[in-house]
Design a protein around this motif. Structure first.
Motif, short mmCIF file in Angstrom:
data_model
loop_
_atom_site.label_atom_id
_atom_site.label_comp_id
_atom_site.label_asym_id
_atom_site.label_seq_id
_atom_site.Cartn_x
_atom_site.Cartn_y
_atom_site.Cartn_z
N ARG A 179 69.19 45.38 -23.11
CA ARG A 179 67.86 45.72 -23.64
C ARG A 179 66.75 45.21 -22.72
N ARG A 180 66.91 43.96 -22.25
CA ARG A 180 65.89 43.38 -21.35
C ARG A 180 65.80 44.16 -20.04
N ALA A 181 66.96 44.66 -19.59
CA ALA A 181 66.99 45.38 -18.31
C ALA A 181 66.17 46.67 -18.38
N VAL B 288 60.82 27.43 -18.78
CA VAL B 288 60.37 27.22 -20.17
C VAL B 288 61.31 26.34 -21.00
N SER B 289 62.61 26.46 -20.80
CA SER B 289 63.52 25.67 -21.63
C SER B 289 63.45 24.19 -21.30
N VAL B 290 63.05 23.88 -20.07
CA VAL B 290 62.90 22.48 -19.66
C VAL B 290 61.65 21.90 -20.34
N VAL B 291 60.59 22.70 -20.36
CA VAL B 291 59.34 22.26 -20.99
C VAL B 291 59.50 22.16 -22.51
N ALA B 292 60.29 23.09 -23.07
CA ALA B 292 60.40 23.16 -24.54
C ALA B 292 61.16 21.99 -25.15
N VAL B 293 61.89 21.21 -24.35
CA VAL B 293 62.56 20.04 -24.94
C VAL B 293 61.64 18.81 -24.98
N ARG C 177 72.16 30.92 -19.87
CA ARG C 177 71.69 29.58 -19.47
C ARG C 177 70.61 29.10 -20.45
N ARG C 178 69.68 30.00 -20.79
CA ARG C 178 68.59 29.61 -21.69
C ARG C 178 69.12 29.32 -23.11
N ASP C 179 70.07 30.14 -23.58
CA ASP C 179 70.67 29.87 -24.91
C ASP C 179 71.23 28.45 -24.94
N SER D 36 55.83 31.63 -31.49
CA SER D 36 55.87 30.26 -30.97
C SER D 36 56.32 30.25 -29.51
N GLY D 37 57.19 31.19 -29.13
CA GLY D 37 57.69 31.24 -27.76
C GLY D 37 56.57 31.43 -26.75
N LEU D 38 55.56 32.22 -27.13
CA LEU D 38 54.44 32.43 -26.19
C LEU D 38 53.69 31.12 -25.92
N LEU D 39 53.63 30.24 -26.92
CA LEU D 39 52.95 28.95 -26.70
C LEU D 39 53.79 28.07 -25.76
N TYR D 40 55.13 28.08 -25.93
CA TYR D 40 55.97 27.34 -24.98
C TYR D 40 55.83 27.93 -23.57
N ARG D 41 55.73 29.25 -23.50
CA ARG D 41 55.57 29.90 -22.20
C ARG D 41 54.22 29.53 -21.59
N VAL E 102 55.26 18.37 -26.19
CA VAL E 102 54.97 19.81 -26.13
C VAL E 102 55.35 20.46 -27.47
N ARG E 103 56.48 20.05 -28.04
CA ARG E 103 56.88 20.62 -29.34
C ARG E 103 55.83 20.27 -30.41
N GLU E 104 55.33 19.03 -30.35
CA GLU E 104 54.28 18.63 -31.32
C GLU E 104 53.03 19.48 -31.15
N GLU F 82 57.83 33.56 -35.64
CA GLU F 82 59.10 33.78 -34.93
C GLU F 82 59.32 32.78 -33.80
N GLY F 83 60.60 32.43 -33.58
CA GLY F 83 60.93 31.50 -32.50
C GLY F 83 62.36 31.03 -32.59
N ARG F 84 62.54 29.71 -32.58
CA ARG F 84 63.87 29.12 -32.67
C ARG F 84 64.00 28.25 -33.92
N ASP F 85 62.91 27.51 -34.21
CA ASP F 85 62.97 26.49 -35.27
C ASP F 85 61.91 26.69 -36.34
N MET F 86 61.48 27.95 -36.52
CA MET F 86 60.45 28.20 -37.53
C MET F 86 60.96 27.91 -38.94
N GLY F 87 62.21 28.29 -39.19
CA GLY F 87 62.78 28.08 -40.53
C GLY F 87 63.35 26.69 -40.76
N VAL G 126 68.27 33.85 -30.96
CA VAL G 126 68.51 33.58 -29.54
C VAL G 126 67.60 34.46 -28.68
N ALA G 127 67.59 34.17 -27.37
CA ALA G 127 66.70 34.87 -26.44
C ALA G 127 66.98 36.38 -26.44
N ALA G 128 65.91 37.16 -26.47
CA ALA G 128 65.98 38.62 -26.39
C ALA G 128 66.81 39.25 -27.51
N1 CDP Z 1 60.33 27.92 -31.61
C1 CDP Z 1 60.62 27.97 -30.31
C2 CDP Z 1 60.30 29.11 -29.55
C3 CDP Z 1 60.60 29.13 -28.21
N2 CDP Z 1 61.16 28.04 -27.65
C4 CDP Z 1 61.35 27.95 -26.20
O1 CDP Z 1 60.56 28.92 -25.54
C5 CDP Z 1 61.37 29.77 -24.75
C6 CDP Z 1 60.77 31.16 -24.75
O2 CDP Z 1 60.84 31.66 -26.07
P1 CDP Z 1 60.66 33.20 -26.36
O3 CDP Z 1 60.82 33.38 -27.82
O4 CDP Z 1 59.40 33.69 -25.74
O5 CDP Z 1 61.87 33.76 -25.52
P2 CDP Z 1 62.66 35.09 -25.71
O6 CDP Z 1 63.60 34.81 -26.83
O7 CDP Z 1 61.63 36.11 -26.03
O8 CDP Z 1 63.31 35.35 -24.41
C7 CDP Z 1 62.78 29.64 -25.32
O9 CDP Z 1 63.78 29.92 -24.36
C8 CDP Z 1 62.80 28.18 -25.76
O10 CDP Z 1 63.05 27.32 -24.66
C9 CDP Z 1 61.51 26.95 -28.41
O11 CDP Z 1 62.06 25.98 -27.91
N3 CDP Z 1 61.22 26.93 -29.74
#
Ligand code: CDP
Ligand code: ADP
Length: 218
Positions: free
Chosen positions: A158-160, A103-108, A176-178, A40-45, A112-114, A130-135, A17-19
């Protein structure tokens, strides 16, 4: 004696999850293993930043057009990833509140995912991804998978430390992002889930390395 079959180059996936600590932990694990890590998150960003800069709505067509017109590339250094658009280093602009919000709107968006997945799959292993769906979606064949969690309050605290923002506002934005990221964020069934709340960074990195070494030795 028959030659022992050689193991394929190692891929370690660290989702969560985020952070939750994904990039800090991935960097530590990658440095210890002497391999790069891929954020991967940096590419979505980056896709989100280009969409915002194009000034249009964050529709799939507008974001893909922006990526096509201004191609970006990930530089997967173990000490920290960078994203480049030609000679322009986008990295410092990728954690703004505007990008966090969009970013979460773009990531769906499937296109963009492709685009992200194709960039990641071009990289030759060994690496940590690293990311959300790497595994799950991107490197389901990875032999070592991890999923990081922690309570929203711990993550916001931690983010603060990194940003001059109120901890309650950060926590609300993380929750919200989760929620928006839930579909692509399910842990792989074979991932080791680690609650990073009670651990420091070295503790999380050490726990992962212990398992990775065991897996890599077959
Ligand atoms: N493999 C991934 C990585 C990120 N993301 C999207 O990209 C956003 C930013 O990812 P991130 O890893 O930089 O975010 P943080 O977890 O660092 O806050 C996430 O909130 C997701 O919307 C995704 O959908 N799939
Ligand atoms: N186990 C931990 N203990 C203490 N701080 C941590 C831990 N994991 C991460 N952090 C800190 O939390 C913040 C967010 O971590 P980060 O690696 O950016 O997470 P993510 O990549 O999941 O967004 C960073 O300041 C990082 O140093």
């Amino acid at each position: 004696m028959p030659a022992s079959p050689s193991l394929p180059p190692l891929i370690v996936t660290i989702d969560g999850v985020a952070a939750s600590g994904k990039s800090s932990v991935s960097s530590g694990v990658a440095r210890a293993l002497g391999v790069p890590y891929l954020s991967s998150g940096l590419l979505y960003r980056a896709a989100t930043l280009l969409g915002l800069e194009a000034g249009a709505d964050l529709s799939e067509a507008a974001v893909l057009e922006a990526l096509h017109t201004h191609p970006v590339r990930l530089e997967p250094l173990a000490q920290g990833n960078r994203v480049w658009q030609g000679e322009r280093d986008l990295t410092a602009d990728l954690h703004s509140t505007a990008v966090d919000h969009g970013v979460s709107v773009v990531a769906v968006l499937p296109g963009v995912r492709e685009w992200v997945n194709a960039q990641l799959r071009e990289v030759a292993p060994p690496f940590v991804a690293e990311g959300r769906d790497m595994g799950t979606a991107v490197f389901p064949q990875a032999p070592a998978k991890f999923y990081l969690t922690a309570s929203p309050r711990v993550r916001a605290g931690r983010r603060a430390q990194e940003r001059p923002e109120d901890v309650d506002a950060i926590e609300a934005a993380l929750i919200r992002r989760d929620e928006l990221d839930r579909v692509q964020s399910a842990p792989a069934p074979d991932a080791v889930v680690i609650d990073t709340g009670p651990l420091d960074l070295a503790g999380v990195i050490g726990a992962i390395l212990e398992r990775v070494v065991a897996v890599d030795q077959g």
